[in-house]
Design a protein around this motif. Structure first.
Motif, PDB file in Angstrom:
ATOM      1  N   ASN A   1      27.796  -5.138   7.016  1.00 14.89           N
ATOM      2  CA  ASN A   1      27.254  -5.147   8.510  1.00 14.89           C
ATOM      3  C   ASN A   1      27.486  -3.665   9.089  1.00 14.89           C
ATOM      4  N   GLY A   2      28.680  -2.941   8.778  1.00 15.61           N
ATOM      5  CA  GLY A   2      28.755  -1.753   9.352  1.00 15.61           C
ATOM      6  C   GLY A   2      27.575  -0.820   8.766  1.00 15.61           C
ATOM      7  N   LEU A   3      27.426  -0.896   7.645  1.00 18.84           N
ATOM      8  CA  LEU A   3      26.179   0.029   7.161  1.00 18.84           C
ATOM      9  C   LEU A   3      25.038  -0.428   7.913  1.00 18.84           C
ATOM     10  N   ARG A   4      24.808  -1.671   8.044  1.00 24.92           N
ATOM     11  CA  ARG A   4      23.421  -2.002   8.630  1.00 24.92           C
ATOM     12  C   ARG A   4      23.501  -1.779  10.064  1.00 24.92           C
ATOM     13  N   THR A   5      24.681  -1.785  10.726  1.00 27.27           N
ATOM     14  CA  THR A   5      24.668  -1.492  12.073  1.00 27.27           C
ATOM     15  C   THR A   5      24.244  -0.003  12.355  1.00 27.27           C
ATOM     16  N   VAL A   6      25.058   0.898  11.776  1.00 24.98           N
ATOM     17  CA  VAL A   6      24.823   2.161  11.952  1.00 24.98           C
ATOM     18  C   VAL A   6      23.438   2.812  11.321  1.00 24.98           C
ATOM     19  N   LEU A   7      23.247   2.321  10.276  1.00 26.07           N
ATOM     20  CA  LEU A   7      21.947   3.166   9.363  1.00 26.07           C
ATOM     21  C   LEU A   7      20.657   2.393   9.519  1.00 26.07           C
ATOM     22  N   THR A   8      20.659   1.116   9.580  1.00 30.93           N
ATOM     23  CA  THR A   8      19.306   0.408   9.579  1.00 30.93           C
ATOM     24  C   THR A   8      18.756  -0.157  11.235  1.00 30.93           C
TER      25      THR A   8
ATOM     26  N   GLY B   1      19.512   8.593  28.124  1.00 33.36           N
ATOM     27  CA  GLY B   1      20.721   8.864  27.890  1.00 33.36           C
ATOM     28  C   GLY B   1      21.519   7.805  28.402  1.00 33.36           C
ATOM     29  N   LEU B   2      21.157   6.951  29.324  1.00 37.15           N
ATOM     30  CA  LEU B   2      21.829   5.673  29.927  1.00 37.15           C
ATOM     31  C   LEU B   2      21.530   4.431  28.744  1.00 37.15           C
ATOM     32  N   MET B   3      20.471   4.516  28.028  1.00 45.23           N
ATOM     33  CA  MET B   3      20.200   3.505  27.153  1.00 45.23           C
ATOM     34  C   MET B   3      21.060   3.897  25.763  1.00 45.23           C
ATOM     35  N   ARG B   4      21.185   5.097  25.674  1.00 43.24           N
ATOM     36  CA  ARG B   4      22.011   5.568  24.588  1.00 43.24           C
ATOM     37  C   ARG B   4      23.345   5.152  24.633  1.00 43.24           C
ATOM     38  N   ILE B   5      24.019   5.252  25.767  1.00 44.31           N
ATOM     39  CA  ILE B   5      25.331   4.740  26.154  1.00 44.31           C
ATOM     40  C   ILE B   5      25.376   3.128  25.915  1.00 44.31           C
ATOM     41  N   ASN B   6      24.194   2.426  26.361  1.00 45.82           N
ATOM     42  CA  ASN B   6      24.431   1.273  26.106  1.00 45.82           C
ATOM     43  C   ASN B   6      24.308   0.627  24.506  1.00 45.82           C
ATOM     44  N   HIS B   7      23.319   1.697  23.858  1.00 49.00           N
ATOM     45  CA  HIS B   7      23.268   1.354  22.534  1.00 49.00           C
ATOM     46  C   HIS B   7      24.821   1.612  21.577  1.00 49.00           C
ATOM     47  N   VAL B   8      25.435   2.607  22.096  1.00 48.47           N
ATOM     48  CA  VAL B   8      26.700   3.071  21.647  1.00 48.47           C
ATOM     49  C   VAL B   8      27.741   1.863  22.006  1.00 48.47           C
ATOM     50  N   GLY B   9      27.315   1.181  23.033  1.00 48.16           N
ATOM     51  CA  GLY B   9      28.151   0.107  23.372  1.00 48.16           C
ATOM     52  C   GLY B   9      28.229  -1.035  22.705  1.00 48.16           C
ATOM     53  N   GLU B  10      26.958  -1.371  22.087  1.00 46.15           N
ATOM     54  CA  GLU B  10      26.614  -2.381  21.302  1.00 46.15           C
ATOM     55  C   GLU B  10      26.996  -2.438  19.905  1.00 46.15           C
TER      56      GLU B  10
ATOM     57  N   ALA C   1      31.452 -15.037  15.881  1.00 45.34           N
ATOM     58  CA  ALA C   1      30.026 -14.982  15.474  1.00 45.34           C
ATOM     59  C   ALA C   1      28.765 -15.058  16.271  1.00 45.34           C
ATOM     60  N   GLU C   2      28.859 -16.155  17.110  1.00 49.41           N
ATOM     61  CA  GLU C   2      27.822 -16.271  18.110  1.00 49.41           C
ATOM     62  C   GLU C   2      27.624 -15.106  19.087  1.00 49.41           C
ATOM     63  N   ALA C   3      28.517 -14.697  19.672  1.00 54.29           N
ATOM     64  CA  ALA C   3      28.594 -13.493  20.523  1.00 54.29           C
ATOM     65  C   ALA C   3      27.933 -12.387  19.679  1.00 54.29           C
ATOM     66  N   ALA C   4      28.446 -12.046  18.348  1.00 55.39           N
ATOM     67  CA  ALA C   4      28.149 -10.902  17.518  1.00 55.39           C
ATOM     68  C   ALA C   4      26.426 -10.896  17.349  1.00 55.39           C
ATOM     69  N   GLN C   5      26.025 -12.144  17.268  1.00 48.94           N
ATOM     70  CA  GLN C   5      24.383 -12.386  17.016  1.00 48.94           C
ATOM     71  C   GLN C   5      23.691 -11.858  18.455  1.00 48.94           C
ATOM     72  N   GLU C   6      24.072 -12.108  19.401  1.00 50.62           N
ATOM     73  CA  GLU C   6      23.419 -11.943  20.783  1.00 50.62           C
ATOM     74  C   GLU C   6      23.616 -10.212  20.954  1.00 50.62           C
ATOM     75  N   GLU C   7      24.933  -9.626  20.481  1.00 40.75           N
ATOM     76  CA  GLU C   7      25.320  -8.474  20.390  1.00 40.75           C
ATOM     77  C   GLU C   7      23.961  -7.569  19.549  1.00 40.75           C
ATOM     78  N   THR C   8      23.804  -8.164  18.495  1.00 41.98           N
ATOM     79  CA  THR C   8      22.696  -7.667  17.534  1.00 41.98           C
ATOM     80  C   THR C   8      21.335  -7.438  18.170  1.00 41.98           C
TER      81      THR C   8
END
Length: 207
Positions: free
Chosen positions: A12-19, A47-56, A80-87
């Motif tokens: 999950n970490g690799l997918r989040t950061v690299l894909t 820049g603001l959307m980059r902050i939001n992306h980092v937050g996710e 798990a359900e909240a994580a799906q929406e964060e994706t």
């Protein structure tokens, strides 16, 4: 926590950061017309959307870490359900960053690794504090999103639509965490979280 769970967490970490992330729900504001923005407005919005992306990115890691150490099956399901929406939020922010000609944070691997460690530590404290940490995190994220709605260029309706929907989702995540037994965190802990969040947002805007 077993080996399979750790392998899944690494994947999950690799997918989040690299894909690129993918969303089941449609991109908010996708049917709105593109705005004519000046270069300074585009740069600021990106820049603001980059902050939001980092937050996710951080949210993905926090949820993953908390799920690894949560004890209550209901809590694991809620995470798990909240994580799906964060994706989905991750995908939406990335789409807006690309449309605005920006880039994702160069420090995403660092943000993910540090947030994963924090999530695991929160989960190890027990489910009531785990879920309380989640609720407070979502509350603070909601406050950041509200501030971004005042900072984004008025004409950038597409970015504003994304942020507005994210704000709704984050508020629901906080309510869900409290409904599953989360406890309000002590004020000093909330203060430390706010300080860490400020460091992250100031850095992510530029890097």
């Amino acid at each position: 926590m077993n080996l399979d769970a750790l392998i899944i967490a690494l994947d999950n970490g690799l997918r989040t950061v690299l894909t690129p992330a993918h969303s089941v729900r449609p991109l908010p504001g996708k049917d709105l017309p593109d705005a004519e923005l000046g270069e300074a407005e585009k740069k600021h919005a990106a820049g603001l959307m980059r902050i939001n992306h980092v937050g996710e990115v951080c949210a993905q890691a926090l949820y993953q870490g908390q799920a690894l150490t949560a004890r209550n099956p209901a809590a694991k399901t809620a995470l798990a359900e909240a994580a799906q929406e964060e994706t989905e939020h991750l995908a939406w922010c990335e789409a807006r960053i690309n449309a605005l000609g920006g880039r994702k944070s160069l420090l995403n691997p660092v943000w993910y690794a540090s947030s994963l460690a924090i999530g695991m530590a929160a989960g190890a404290l027990g489910d009531k504090w785990n879920l309380g940490f989640l609720a407070e995190t979502e509350r603070q994220v909601g406050a950041h999103l509200a501030s971004h709605l005042t900072e984004l260029p008025e004409a950038d309706a597409k970015s504003r639509a994304v942020v507005a929907q994210m704000q709704i989702d984050e508020a629901r995540h906080a309510e869900t965490a409290l409904a599953h037994g989360g406890e309000a965190l002590p004020m000093p802990v909330q203060g430390v979280m706010q300080l860490m969040s400020k460091v992250m947002t100031k850095t992510a805007y530029w890097v």
